[in-house]
Design an enzyme around this catalytic site. Structure first.
Site, PDB file in Angstrom:
ATOM      1  N   LYS A 241     -65.955 -29.283 -32.007  1.00 57.31           N
ATOM      2  CA  LYS A 241     -64.522 -28.951 -31.891  1.00 57.31           C
ATOM      3  C   LYS A 241     -63.753 -30.040 -31.167  1.00 57.31           C
ATOM      4  O   LYS A 241     -62.567 -29.918 -30.912  1.00 57.31           O
ATOM      5  CB  LYS A 241     -64.361 -27.624 -31.131  1.00 57.31           C
ATOM      6  CG  LYS A 241     -65.098 -26.460 -31.752  1.00 57.31           C
ATOM      7  CD  LYS A 241     -65.033 -25.241 -30.816  1.00 57.31           C
ATOM      8  CE  LYS A 241     -66.235 -24.343 -31.018  1.00 57.31           C
ATOM      9  NZ  LYS A 241     -66.456 -23.428 -29.882  1.00 57.31           N
TER      10      LYS A 241
ATOM     11  N   ARG B 259     -80.256 -36.773 -24.312  1.00 57.17           N
ATOM     12  CA  ARG B 259     -80.517 -37.832 -25.311  1.00 57.17           C
ATOM     13  C   ARG B 259     -79.280 -37.966 -26.180  1.00 57.17           C
ATOM     14  O   ARG B 259     -78.697 -36.963 -26.600  1.00 57.17           O
ATOM     15  CB  ARG B 259     -81.723 -37.492 -26.184  1.00 57.17           C
ATOM     16  CG  ARG B 259     -81.846 -38.474 -27.357  1.00 57.17           C
ATOM     17  CD  ARG B 259     -83.123 -38.362 -28.115  1.00 57.17           C
ATOM     18  NE  ARG B 259     -84.229 -38.903 -27.342  1.00 57.17           N
ATOM     19  CZ  ARG B 259     -85.448 -39.085 -27.842  1.00 57.17           C
ATOM     20  NH1 ARG B 259     -85.707 -38.757 -29.100  1.00 57.17           N
ATOM     21  NH2 ARG B 259     -86.413 -39.591 -27.103  1.00 57.17           N
TER      22      ARG B 259
ATOM     23  N   HIS C   1     -84.937 -45.949 -22.271  1.00 58.37           N
ATOM     24  CA  HIS C   1     -85.697 -44.680 -22.329  1.00 58.37           C
ATOM     25  C   HIS C   1     -86.630 -44.717 -21.106  1.00 58.37           C
ATOM     26  O   HIS C   1     -87.839 -44.863 -21.222  1.00 58.37           O
ATOM     27  CB  HIS C   1     -86.470 -44.625 -23.632  1.00 58.37           C
ATOM     28  CG  HIS C   1     -86.987 -43.264 -24.009  1.00 58.37           C
ATOM     29  ND1 HIS C   1     -86.954 -42.167 -23.166  1.00 58.37           N
ATOM     30  CD2 HIS C   1     -87.556 -42.819 -25.162  1.00 58.37           C
ATOM     31  CE1 HIS C   1     -87.476 -41.122 -23.790  1.00 58.37           C
ATOM     32  NE2 HIS C   1     -87.849 -41.488 -24.998  1.00 58.37           N
TER      33      HIS C   1
ATOM     34  N   ARG D  76     -91.425 -35.367 -28.759  1.00 60.36           N
ATOM     35  CA  ARG D  76     -92.101 -35.516 -27.470  1.00 60.36           C
ATOM     36  C   ARG D  76     -91.185 -35.325 -26.267  1.00 60.36           C
ATOM     37  O   ARG D  76     -91.518 -34.589 -25.323  1.00 60.36           O
ATOM     38  CB  ARG D  76     -92.742 -36.920 -27.353  1.00 60.36           C
ATOM     39  CG  ARG D  76     -94.054 -37.060 -28.069  1.00 60.36           C
ATOM     40  CD  ARG D  76     -94.193 -38.462 -28.628  1.00 60.36           C
ATOM     41  NE  ARG D  76     -93.234 -38.612 -29.709  1.00 60.36           N
ATOM     42  CZ  ARG D  76     -93.510 -38.280 -30.971  1.00 60.36           C
ATOM     43  NH1 ARG D  76     -94.694 -37.877 -31.297  1.00 60.36           N
ATOM     44  NH2 ARG D  76     -92.579 -38.367 -31.917  1.00 60.36           N
ATOM     45  N   THR D  77     -90.053 -35.992 -26.255  1.00 56.29           N
ATOM     46  CA  THR D  77     -89.243 -36.009 -25.033  1.00 56.29           C
ATOM     47  C   THR D  77     -88.742 -34.609 -24.689  1.00 56.29           C
ATOM     48  O   THR D  77     -88.900 -34.128 -23.557  1.00 56.29           O
ATOM     49  CB  THR D  77     -88.072 -36.997 -25.173  1.00 56.29           C
ATOM     50  OG1 THR D  77     -88.596 -38.238 -25.640  1.00 56.29           O
ATOM     51  CG2 THR D  77     -87.367 -37.213 -23.845  1.00 56.29           C
TER      52      THR D  77
HETATM   53  N1   CP Z   1     -91.295 -41.306 -27.813  1.00 53.89           N
HETATM   54  C1   CP Z   1     -90.256 -40.467 -28.010  1.00 53.89           C
HETATM   55  O1   CP Z   1     -89.204 -40.574 -27.371  1.00 53.89           O
HETATM   56  O2   CP Z   1     -90.497 -39.519 -28.957  1.00 53.89           O
HETATM   57  P1   CP Z   1     -89.436 -38.449 -29.443  1.00 53.89           P
HETATM   58  O3   CP Z   1     -88.310 -39.207 -30.122  1.00 53.89           O
HETATM   59  O4   CP Z   1     -90.179 -37.564 -30.399  1.00 53.89           O
HETATM   60  O5   CP Z   1     -88.916 -37.717 -28.245  1.00 53.89           O
END
Ligand code: CP
Length: 305
Positions: free
Chosen positions: A84, A105, A133, A54-55
């Site tokens: 590296k 991320r 998040h 999703r993100t």
């Molecule tokens: N909710 C969420 O962060 O989903 P993903 O890990 O698939 O991005």
């Protein structure tokens, strides 16, 4: 520069209102195929050291809909010069040369802050370990407002791994700024939220309770569930022991008007039979992520007007 690092930085309700109004406006525009190309000529980088559906995809879709280009790295731990030995700081400085903002991320808590310290362009935290998040929390909040028309005086269940869930952590911090909210954390004792989170949300005025069964579902306005975060357990045996301890099933929701949210992915926490009930709003929530992230890209690039 408008970095997006933590839910707490959105405690300004005027800013929240602005972001939510823009998300609603963009949703309408998108349905009419009339999204203004406000980010034409910009490039957004997505740099992901952890898996995501999703993100990463919603940020990329959001950027493209607004007219920006996208450069993307998935599995960055294995596919960038991190292999590296290049530092995160140097990697970010390189991404600065090629893009106008970076969505990051990373499995380590605090990485987004580290990146922001050296970055000459906005850093958007797409999840940093068990810490935060924030963009998820913002669209969670948007969804609650859309469904219940308020963000205060809510009874919210958080389950079932509040110790490791960064989405619970970010959303609890954001909801705590609204008056009269009560949180009930349902989990085994070993997975209760950290003391620092409880201290922070209680200091903002939220009431906190704990539960080890699903009885509180009957009184909840919002049931916010998140899978047990396998990747954050030091002892995989503890994950296996607890992963099926709590599963929300249709019988728990008899006579309940509570909205059921989940940042997804789902593993065991919600029986798929719940999907057919009117309470189930997690796919609508995920769709909202696209529009809120469009608004957040505009905010990060100082184009929210
Ligand atoms: N909710 C969420 O962060 O989903 P993903 O890990 O698939 O991005």
């Amino acid at each position: 520069m408008n970095h997006i690092l933590s839910g707490s930085q959105f405690a300004d309700k005027n800013l929240l209102d602005k972001i939510f109004a823009k998300a609603a406006e963009l949703e309408k525009a998108d349905k009419n195929h009339q999204v203004p190309k406000l980010l034409a000529g910009k490039i957004i980088a997505t740099l992901f050291y952890e898996p995501s559906t999703r993100t990463r995809l919603s940020f990329e879709s959001a950027a493209i809909k607004l007219g920006a280009g996208v450069i993307s790295v998935e599995n960055a731990k294995a596919s960038t010069s991190d292999v590296k030995g290049e530092s995160l700081e140097d990697t970010i400085k390189m991404v600065n040369c090629y893009a106008d903002a970076v969505v990051l991320r990373h499995p380590e808590a605090g990485t987004a802050e580290r990146a922001a310290k050296v970055s000459s362009t906005p850093v958007i935290n797409g999840g940093d370990g068990g810490n935060e998040h924030p963009t998820q929390a913002l669209y969670d909040l948007y969804t609650i407002k859309q469904l219940l028309d308020r963000l205060d005086n809510l009874k919210v269940i958080f389950g079932f791994d509040p110790k490791h869930s960064r989405t619970i952590r970010s959303l609890a911090k954001l909801l705590a700024i609204f008056p009269g909210n009560q949180f009930i954390f349902i989990s085994p004792k070993s997975l209760r939220p950290s003391a620092d989170l409880i201290k922070e949300i209680e200091s903002l005025g939220a009431k906190v309770d704990y539960g080890e069964n699903l009885d509180a579902v009957k009184v909840a306005d919002v049931i916010y569930l998140n899978r047990l975060q396998q990747e954050r357990f030091e002892d995989i045996g503890e994950f296996e022991k607890n992963r099926k301890l709590f599963i929300l099933k249709p019988e728990h929701l008899k006579n309940s008007k509570a909205v059921v949210l989940d940042p997804l992915p789902r593993i065991d926490e919600i029986d798929v039979a719940v999907d057919a009930l009117p309470n189930a709003k997690y796919f609508q929530q995920a769709k909202n992520g696209l529009y809120v992230r469009m608004a957040l890209l505009l905010y990060a690039l100082s184009k929210l007007d």
